[in-house]
Design an enzyme around this catalytic site. Structure first.
Site, PDB file in Angstrom:
ATOM      1  N   HIS A  45       0.834  -1.218   0.000  1.00 35.78           N
ATOM      2  CA  HIS A  45       0.000   0.000   0.000  1.00 35.78           C
ATOM      3  C   HIS A  45       0.866   1.265   0.000  1.00 35.78           C
ATOM      4  CE1 HIS A  45      -4.028  -1.795   0.435  1.00 35.78           C
ATOM      5  NE2 HIS A  45      -3.445  -2.720   1.167  1.00 35.78           N
ATOM      6  N   ASP A  49      -0.949  -4.835   6.043  1.00 37.54           N
ATOM      7  CA  ASP A  49      -1.938  -5.661   5.350  1.00 37.54           C
ATOM      8  C   ASP A  49      -1.583  -5.813   3.870  1.00 37.54           C
ATOM      9  OD1 ASP A  49      -2.365  -2.854   5.111  1.00 37.54           O
ATOM     10  OD2 ASP A  49      -4.303  -3.237   4.179  1.00 37.54           O
ATOM     11  N   GLU A  50      -2.077  -6.860   3.302  1.00 35.82           N
ATOM     12  CA  GLU A  50      -2.046  -7.079   1.849  1.00 35.82           C
ATOM     13  C   GLU A  50      -0.694  -6.755   1.204  1.00 35.82           C
ATOM     14  OE1 GLU A  50      -6.645  -6.386   0.615  1.00 35.82           O
ATOM     15  OE2 GLU A  50      -5.486  -4.598   1.006  1.00 35.82           O
ATOM     16  N   ALA A  51       0.379  -7.201   1.847  1.00 31.98           N
ATOM     17  CA  ALA A  51       1.713  -6.967   1.271  1.00 31.98           C
ATOM     18  C   ALA A  51       1.994  -8.072   0.251  1.00 31.98           C
ATOM     19  CB  ALA A  51       2.756  -6.938   2.381  1.00 31.98           C
TER      20      ALA A  51
END
Ligand code: NGO
Length: 527
Positions: A272, A335-337
């Protein structure tokens, strides 16, 4: 008033809870029938208080009333709230007694650090607490006990009558939060401040600001000036974006503090991060800066975790952000790496978490931060945003000593649509009508995570589709009050029927406040 009964137990149920005034005018056995005055009953409060004892002793605020407060800040706040609609002078005195007395003495020990006792008798209103925060929470209850016109910014006729009785109240969880994603769509300081005013009414005590994402970097960092200047220059859909100067950010922190709300800043890393990667080519493994991003995809960006400059960058950002942060927490995302190799994710987090601890702050991370190879950090908090009722990453983090903030996406995400026809929002985690937002227990939602490991709840408002303040209002109300009640009220008071009646009673207040809420068909709103 028989206060000795408060706190005593009968077959595992507190007597005080048994005496709770139920919504819709009904009162539990033993409550004086005369309690329900024209102004409603003292139990018509959201979140539901721990214990309520109604009495036929309403108080009417008159033009000569005074405020006596042991805490100047809370006394001044109450005066600022009441002067515009009443038109009364309401002088604030430090110490002593007035029509409205806020006392830092005489509260029962049970109210703890955030609770209060509120007494309404014909002669006046007395709030007692052990801390200024407790007084502030008592003031929010009092605010709701006045007629809805109390929220008006211009003089209204009154009468300013508060129903009589006693409330003894304190939170189930210390942390009750909501999040505003100011990255996908930037929100100016004025909008954030108004949001703070509104969330305070429901005893929300943390506002998490998602300050960076692929689409925008929203806080000035002096040592890396292009982050805000360039990385903040757009948003989803390609609008102008924006960012907070340090002074503006301090203004938000101070405004929140006056409302006993802690700002939790988040810089999302290592994924992100397109806005940062676009601003500084050296943060990319290939040394090439990508273009700014204005779409809504996730999982495609990563800081270069094998380059030293990445850690210099993280250290600078964390240092400057920690300097601006009054509260104990600093959120580093995680998150969401998906664009970061798993092993590198752990290397990155194991270097960055100590930077946060080294600045005297506790790490907060989305629950992926509980990956087994990521070490514990003192006071670490993991924020659960999944949609299942068991999660190995959360249990792993808890077993190492982490506490959990509960934000299950299928219950607490304020950016989910209410129904399939809701014009705003997403639906990847499901549709969340008011009842769905209310009907879950943060203390037992996740298998293997006992209530004692739960720090509290948070309702995130992601803003891929949320552009204006009207949108914020529509998505947050009435679901945010539902989450607020889950965070504050004892589970023994949990009842959808009772809640929806108290919720309906809030609507006239929202009308006066200009909050354009979602009129859920699940609730019988007053006409
Ligand atoms: C996910 C994702 C965010 C999205 C959001 C939309 C988390 C923690 N990461 O939640 O980037 O904005 O869903 O609902």
């Amino acid at each position: 008033m028989g206060r000795s009964r408060i706190g005593s137990t009968l077959a595992g149920l507190t007597l005080a809870a048994a005496l709770t005034v139920l919504p819709g005018g009904a009162t539990a056995p033993g409550t004086p029938a005369a309690a329900a005055s024209a102004a409603g009953t003292i139990g018509d409060v959201l979140p539901a208080p721990v214990s309520v004892r109604a009495a036929a002793t309403p108080y009417t605020l008159g033009p000569d009333a005074t405020i006596a407060s042991d805490d100047a800040g809370v006394g001044g706040y109450l005066a600022q709230l009441l002067r515009p609609p009443t038109g009364y002078a309401l002088p604030v005195r430090q110490g002593g007694r007035g029509g409205l007395s806020l006392l830092l003495t005489g509260a029962p020990a049970t109210v703890g650090q955030q609770g209060y006792q509120l007494d309404v008798a014909a002669g006046g209103v007395t709030i007692r607490a052990r801390t200024a925060t407790g007084l502030f929470n008592g003031v929010q209850t009092l605010r709701q006990l006045f007629p809805p016109q109390v929220e008006s910014t211009s003089v209204r006729p009154g009468p300013w009558t508060v129903p009589g009785g006693r409330i003894v109240d304190y939170p189930r969880f210390g942390y009750r939060g909501t999040m505003l994603d100011v990255s996908r769509h930037f929100m100016p300081v004025s909008v954030v401040k108004r949001h703070l005013d509104r969330i305070a009414l429901y005893k929300i005590n943390h506002l998490h600001l998602h300050l960076s994402d692929d689409q925008g970097w929203r806080i000035v960092v002096d040592s890396w000036p292009r982050l805000a200047a360039y990385g903040g220059s757009t948003q989803v859909g390609g609008g102008p974006g924006g960012s907070y100067t340090k002074d503006q950010y301090r203004e938000i922190v101070a405004y929140a503090a006056q409302r006993h709300i802690t700002i939790v800043p988040e810089i999302d890393m290592p994924g992100h991060t397109n806005a940062a990667l676009a601003s500084y080519a050296e943060l990319n493994c290939d040394g090439v800066a990508p273009p700014l991003y204005t779409g809504t995809g996730v999982g495609f960006s990563s800081l270069c975790t094998t380059k030293e400059v990445t850690y210099a960058f993280a250290a600078d950002v964390i240092r400057e952000l920690a300097e601006l942060t009054a509260g104990p927490y600093l959120h580093i995302g995680g998150d969401e790496a998906d664009a970061t190799p798993d092993a590198q994710y752990a290397v990155f987090m194991n270097r960055v978490q100590p930077m946060v601890a080294g600045r005297g702050k506790a790490v907060v991370g989305w629950h992926q931060i509980g990956a087994p190879a990521v070490r514990h950090s003192p006071g670490r908090i993991t924020q659960y945003w999944g949609t299942t009722t068991a999660d190995p990453l959360v249990t792993a983090a808890v077993s190492k000593g982490a506490k959990v903030i509960m934000s299950p996406a299928d219950k607490a995400y304020l950016d989910m649509k209410y129904t399939a026809s809701t014009p705003l929002g997403q639906d990847w985690a499901g549709l969340i009508e008011v009842k769905t937002a209310y009907e879950w227990n943060p203390g037992s939602h996740l298998r293997g995570v006992p209530a004692s490991a739960v720090l509290g709840v948070e309702a995130p408002l992601w803003t891929e589709t949320i552009v204006t303040e009207d949108h914020i209002e529509f998505m947050a109300f009435p679901r945010l009050p539902a989450i607020a009640e889950l965070g504050w009220s004892p589970w023994s008071t949990h009842s959808w029927t009772a809640f929806r009646a108290r919720l309906a009673a809030q609507a006239p207040r929202w009308d006066v406040m200009g909050i354009g809420f979602y009129r859920s068909p699940q609730v019988s709103w007053p006409l």
